[in-house]
Scaffold this motif. Structure first.
Motif, PDB file in Angstrom:
ATOM      1  N   ASP A 169       0.827  -1.217   0.000  1.00  0.00           N
ATOM      2  CA  ASP A 169       0.000   0.000   0.000  1.00  0.00           C
ATOM      3  C   ASP A 169       0.854   1.257   0.000  1.00  0.00           C
ATOM      4  OD1 ASP A 169      -2.211  -1.598   0.018  1.00  0.00           O
ATOM      5  OD2 ASP A 169      -2.627  -1.389   2.157  1.00  0.00           O
ATOM      6  N   GLU A 170       1.968   1.231   0.742  1.00  0.00           N
ATOM      7  CA  GLU A 170       2.842   2.399   0.789  1.00  0.00           C
ATOM      8  C   GLU A 170       3.530   2.646  -0.549  1.00  0.00           C
ATOM      9  OE1 GLU A 170       5.563   1.916   3.965  1.00  0.00           O
ATOM     10  OE2 GLU A 170       4.044   2.026   5.550  1.00  0.00           O
ATOM     11  N   ILE A 171       3.989   1.565  -1.176  1.00  0.00           N
ATOM     12  CA  ILE A 171       4.724   1.722  -2.430  1.00  0.00           C
ATOM     13  C   ILE A 171       3.791   2.131  -3.565  1.00  0.00           C
ATOM     14  CG2 ILE A 171       6.093   0.502  -4.173  1.00  0.00           C
ATOM     15  CD1 ILE A 171       7.266  -1.186  -1.939  1.00  0.00           C
ATOM     16  N   THR A 172       2.634   1.493  -3.653  1.00  0.00           N
ATOM     17  CA  THR A 172       1.707   1.748  -4.761  1.00  0.00           C
ATOM     18  C   THR A 172       0.720   2.867  -4.464  1.00  0.00           C
ATOM     19  OG1 THR A 172       0.171   0.054  -3.939  1.00  0.00           O
ATOM     20  CG2 THR A 172       1.884  -0.644  -5.497  1.00  0.00           C
ATOM     21  N   GLU A 173       0.720   3.368  -3.205  1.00  0.00           N
ATOM     22  CA  GLU A 173      -0.217   4.419  -2.794  1.00  0.00           C
ATOM     23  C   GLU A 173      -1.658   4.000  -3.043  1.00  0.00           C
ATOM     24  OE1 GLU A 173       0.877   8.037  -4.714  1.00  0.00           O
ATOM     25  OE2 GLU A 173       2.797   8.212  -3.649  1.00  0.00           O
ATOM     26  N   THR A 174      -1.958   2.776  -2.664  1.00  0.00           N
ATOM     27  CA  THR A 174      -3.309   2.241  -2.771  1.00  0.00           C
ATOM     28  C   THR A 174      -3.763   1.765  -1.405  1.00  0.00           C
ATOM     29  OG1 THR A 174      -2.441   0.055  -3.367  1.00  0.00           O
ATOM     30  CG2 THR A 174      -2.996   1.553  -5.176  1.00  0.00           C
ATOM     31  N   ARG A 175      -4.965   1.242  -1.337  1.00  0.00           N
ATOM     32  CA  ARG A 175      -5.537   0.760  -0.081  1.00  0.00           C
ATOM     33  C   ARG A 175      -5.936  -0.702  -0.241  1.00  0.00           C
ATOM     34  NH1 ARG A 175     -10.766   0.195   1.792  1.00  0.00           N
ATOM     35  NH2 ARG A 175     -11.009   0.219   4.064  1.00  0.00           N
ATOM     36  N   GLY A 176      -5.325  -1.560   0.567  1.00  0.00           N
ATOM     37  CA  GLY A 176      -5.643  -2.975   0.532  1.00  0.00           C
ATOM     38  C   GLY A 176      -6.754  -3.331   1.502  1.00  0.00           C
ATOM     39  N   TYR A 177      -7.073  -4.610   1.567  1.00  0.00           N
ATOM     40  CA  TYR A 177      -8.141  -5.109   2.431  1.00  0.00           C
ATOM     41  C   TYR A 177      -7.583  -6.229   3.310  1.00  0.00           C
ATOM     42  CZ  TYR A 177     -11.022  -2.559  -0.895  1.00  0.00           C
ATOM     43  OH  TYR A 177     -11.566  -1.579  -1.677  1.00  0.00           O
ATOM     44  N   PRO A 178      -7.126  -5.900   4.519  1.00  0.00           N
ATOM     45  CA  PRO A 178      -6.497  -6.911   5.383  1.00  0.00           C
ATOM     46  C   PRO A 178      -7.421  -8.074   5.725  1.00  0.00           C
ATOM     47  CG  PRO A 178      -6.068  -4.687   6.198  1.00  0.00           C
ATOM     48  CD  PRO A 178      -7.087  -4.558   5.125  1.00  0.00           C
ATOM     49  N   ASP A 179      -8.703  -7.804   5.987  1.00  0.00           N
ATOM     50  CA  ASP A 179      -9.632  -8.886   6.328  1.00  0.00           C
ATOM     51  C   ASP A 179      -9.764  -9.877   5.176  1.00  0.00           C
ATOM     52  OD1 ASP A 179      -9.983  -7.586   8.698  1.00  0.00           O
ATOM     53  OD2 ASP A 179     -11.876  -6.636   8.134  1.00  0.00           O
ATOM     54  N   ARG A 180      -9.960  -9.339   3.981  1.00  0.00           N
ATOM     55  CA  ARG A 180     -10.102 -10.207   2.811  1.00  0.00           C
ATOM     56  C   ARG A 180      -8.816 -10.989   2.556  1.00  0.00           C
ATOM     57  NH1 ARG A 180     -11.745  -7.167  -2.579  1.00  0.00           N
ATOM     58  NH2 ARG A 180     -13.400  -6.495  -1.122  1.00  0.00           N
ATOM     59  N   GLU A 181      -7.679 -10.334   2.740  1.00  0.00           N
ATOM     60  CA  GLU A 181      -6.392 -10.993   2.527  1.00  0.00           C
ATOM     61  C   GLU A 181      -6.187 -12.126   3.527  1.00  0.00           C
ATOM     62  OE1 GLU A 181      -2.777 -11.219   0.324  1.00  0.00           O
ATOM     63  OE2 GLU A 181      -4.497  -9.888   0.050  1.00  0.00           O
ATOM     64  N   SER A 182      -6.555 -11.909   4.776  1.00  0.00           N
ATOM     65  CA  SER A 182      -6.375 -12.930   5.815  1.00  0.00           C
ATOM     66  C   SER A 182      -7.270 -14.141   5.559  1.00  0.00           C
ATOM     67  CB  SER A 182      -6.676 -12.326   7.186  1.00  0.00           C
ATOM     68  OG  SER A 182      -5.827 -11.238   7.467  1.00  0.00           O
ATOM     69  N   VAL A 183      -8.537 -13.884   5.200  1.00  0.00           N
ATOM     70  CA  VAL A 183      -9.454 -14.995   4.918  1.00  0.00           C
ATOM     71  C   VAL A 183      -8.983 -15.788   3.707  1.00  0.00           C
ATOM     72  CG1 VAL A 183     -11.811 -15.574   4.228  1.00  0.00           C
ATOM     73  CG2 VAL A 183     -11.424 -13.851   5.990  1.00  0.00           C
ATOM     74  N   ALA A 184      -8.544 -15.088   2.675  1.00  0.00           N
ATOM     75  CA  ALA A 184      -8.056 -15.776   1.478  1.00  0.00           C
ATOM     76  C   ALA A 184      -6.820 -16.607   1.777  1.00  0.00           C
ATOM     77  CB  ALA A 184      -7.758 -14.750   0.382  1.00  0.00           C
ATOM     78  N   LEU A 185      -5.921 -16.076   2.594  1.00  0.00           N
ATOM     79  CA  LEU A 185      -4.711 -16.814   2.956  1.00  0.00           C
ATOM     80  C   LEU A 185      -5.062 -18.083   3.721  1.00  0.00           C
ATOM     81  CD1 LEU A 185      -1.605 -16.983   3.255  1.00  0.00           C
ATOM     82  CD2 LEU A 185      -1.852 -15.671   5.365  1.00  0.00           C
ATOM     83  N   GLY A 186      -5.965 -17.978   4.694  1.00  0.00           N
ATOM     84  CA  GLY A 186      -6.360 -19.155   5.461  1.00  0.00           C
ATOM     85  C   GLY A 186      -7.042 -20.206   4.602  1.00  0.00           C
ATOM     86  N   ALA A 187      -7.951 -19.770   3.724  1.00  0.00           N
ATOM     87  CA  ALA A 187      -8.651 -20.719   2.853  1.00  0.00           C
ATOM     88  C   ALA A 187      -7.674 -21.405   1.900  1.00  0.00           C
ATOM     89  CB  ALA A 187      -9.743 -19.994   2.074  1.00  0.00           C
ATOM     90  N   ALA A 188      -6.742 -20.642   1.331  1.00  0.00           N
ATOM     91  CA  ALA A 188      -5.768 -21.219   0.398  1.00  0.00           C
ATOM     92  C   ALA A 188      -4.874 -22.237   1.090  1.00  0.00           C
ATOM     93  CB  ALA A 188      -4.924 -20.108  -0.222  1.00  0.00           C
ATOM     94  N   ASN A 189      -4.442 -21.951   2.310  1.00  0.00           N
ATOM     95  CA  ASN A 189      -3.584 -22.895   3.029  1.00  0.00           C
ATOM     96  C   ASN A 189      -4.344 -24.157   3.416  1.00  0.00           C
ATOM     97  OD1 ASN A 189      -1.067 -21.608   3.023  1.00  0.00           O
ATOM     98  ND2 ASN A 189      -1.639 -20.279   4.724  1.00  0.00           N
ATOM     99  N   MET A 190      -5.620 -24.038   3.751  1.00  0.00           N
ATOM    100  CA  MET A 190      -6.417 -25.231   4.068  1.00  0.00           C
ATOM    101  C   MET A 190      -6.576 -26.123   2.844  1.00  0.00           C
ATOM    102  SD  MET A 190      -9.335 -23.569   6.542  1.00  0.00           S
ATOM    103  CE  MET A 190     -10.224 -25.126   6.655  1.00  0.00           C
ATOM    104  N   VAL A 191      -6.874 -25.524   1.699  1.00  0.00           N
ATOM    105  CA  VAL A 191      -7.008 -26.309   0.472  1.00  0.00           C
ATOM    106  C   VAL A 191      -5.662 -26.910   0.071  1.00  0.00           C
ATOM    107  CG1 VAL A 191      -7.589 -26.182  -1.984  1.00  0.00           C
ATOM    108  CG2 VAL A 191      -8.976 -24.939  -0.301  1.00  0.00           C
ATOM    109  N   SER A 192      -4.600 -26.133   0.217  1.00  0.00           N
ATOM    110  CA  SER A 192      -3.268 -26.642  -0.119  1.00  0.00           C
ATOM    111  C   SER A 192      -2.897 -27.841   0.734  1.00  0.00           C
ATOM    112  CB  SER A 192      -2.238 -25.526   0.055  1.00  0.00           C
ATOM    113  OG  SER A 192      -0.926 -26.011  -0.147  1.00  0.00           O
ATOM    114  N   GLY A 193      -3.238 -27.794   2.020  1.00  0.00           N
ATOM    115  CA  GLY A 193      -2.935 -28.917   2.900  1.00  0.00           C
ATOM    116  C   GLY A 193      -3.658 -30.187   2.500  1.00  0.00           C
TER     117      GLY A 193
END
Length: 285
Positions: free
Chosen positions: A47-71
């Motif tokens: 966000d600092e480099i690109t001067e944009t605004r991310g979505y931490p909640d969405r990123e966290s849920v996506a990370l957890g779901a991806a790791n569960m499927v990967s496992g």
């Protein structure tokens, strides 16, 4: 050797018991903390480099779901990586396609191009890691060391050293604890009180600041029950009650004046303070 094939669905061949959970839970929690922290740090840096605004909640849920499927397919847990992200951004990658392209290329390397990757000298990979480290380190923080408070410098140094000798999760946790203690110390020092005698002979204390566990002692030291007049007023217009320690401090203050045969009246409490005192069944009038 990095050659491989497409993954297949398979459940872990382990006993599904509480004993198994007791063995793997500490490592799972540690890996989840490290992955989540590095992902959020990477998102913040992006966000600092690109001067944009991310979505931490969405990123966290996506990370957890991806790791569960990967496992479920025998894969290893993963997360967003600061080094790879910085190199990607510095090379001009700004859109989602850059991340998709990186994932596709890794898949191709594993399935078809592993002989080419295995020909790369180890010394070249070491050089790549040095470049990643140089690009990742926040060199700008060194230029502001003599411009920021000493407490912040100590936090930066502590987190850096702890990261090298332990891991990111432990370093971030220690940094949060140190920063929280520093904030509590600073807030406790900022509490002060104005006092003066009223026309009717009573004494008025007007306290400014935040009352919580670290500032209860300075708060109580502002009062003099032994030498104050029979009627004392505490004006809380500029005082905020934060936790139960603040309520306990007010109760202690009232008890001290009661033992001295004097009356303490509390005025101008905020609505939040009134709710805290009401829940603790403390009379403030």
């Amino acid at each position: 050797h990095i050659a491989g094939g497409l993954p297949t669905f398979a459940l872990p061949q382990i006993p599904w018991t509480l004993e198994t959970l007791h063995i793997i839970a500490p490592y799972a929690i540690l890996m989840a903390m490290v992955g989540l922290l590095e992902t959020l740090l990477t998102l913040n840096l992006t966000d600092e480099i690109t001067e944009t605004r991310g979505y931490p909640d969405r990123e966290s849920v996506a990370l957890g779901a991806a790791n569960m499927v990967s496992g479920l397919f025998g894969g290893m847990g993963g997360c967003a990586m600061i080094g790879q992200t910085v190199i990607n951004l510095s090379s001009g990658g700004r859109g989602r396609f850059s991340g998709v392209f990186a994932g596709v290329m890794i898949l191709l390397f594993i399935l078809f191009l592993s002989p080419l990757i295995e020909r790369i000298p180890l010394a070249a990979l070491v050089g790549v890691m040095f470049v990643v480290s140089q690009q990742t380190f926040a060199w700008a923080s060194l230029r502001v060391i003599n411009k920021v408070p000493l407490n912040d410098v100590l936090v930066i140094m502590a987190v850096t050293v702890i990261t090298v000798f332990t891991d990111l999760a432990t370093a971030v946790l220690c940094g949060i604890v140190i920063a929280a203690l520093n904030f509590a110390w600073q807030q406790a020092r900022e509490l002060y009180a104005d006092e003066h005698m009223e026309a009717d002979g009573s004494k008025l204390y007007r306290v400014h600041g935040t009352l919580f566990f670290a500032s209860t002692t300075p708060f109580l030291n502002r009062f003099d029950p032994a030498n104050d007049p029979a009627q004392v007023t505490l004006d809380c217009r500029h005082l905020s009650f934060v936790d139960y320690s603040a309520i306990a401090a007010l109760m202690t203050l009232r008890e001290r004046y009661t033992k001295a045969g004097k009356h303490l009246r509390v005025l101008h409490l905020s609505e939040r303070c009134r709710k805290l005192l009401k829940r603790a069944r403390v009379q403030h009038d």
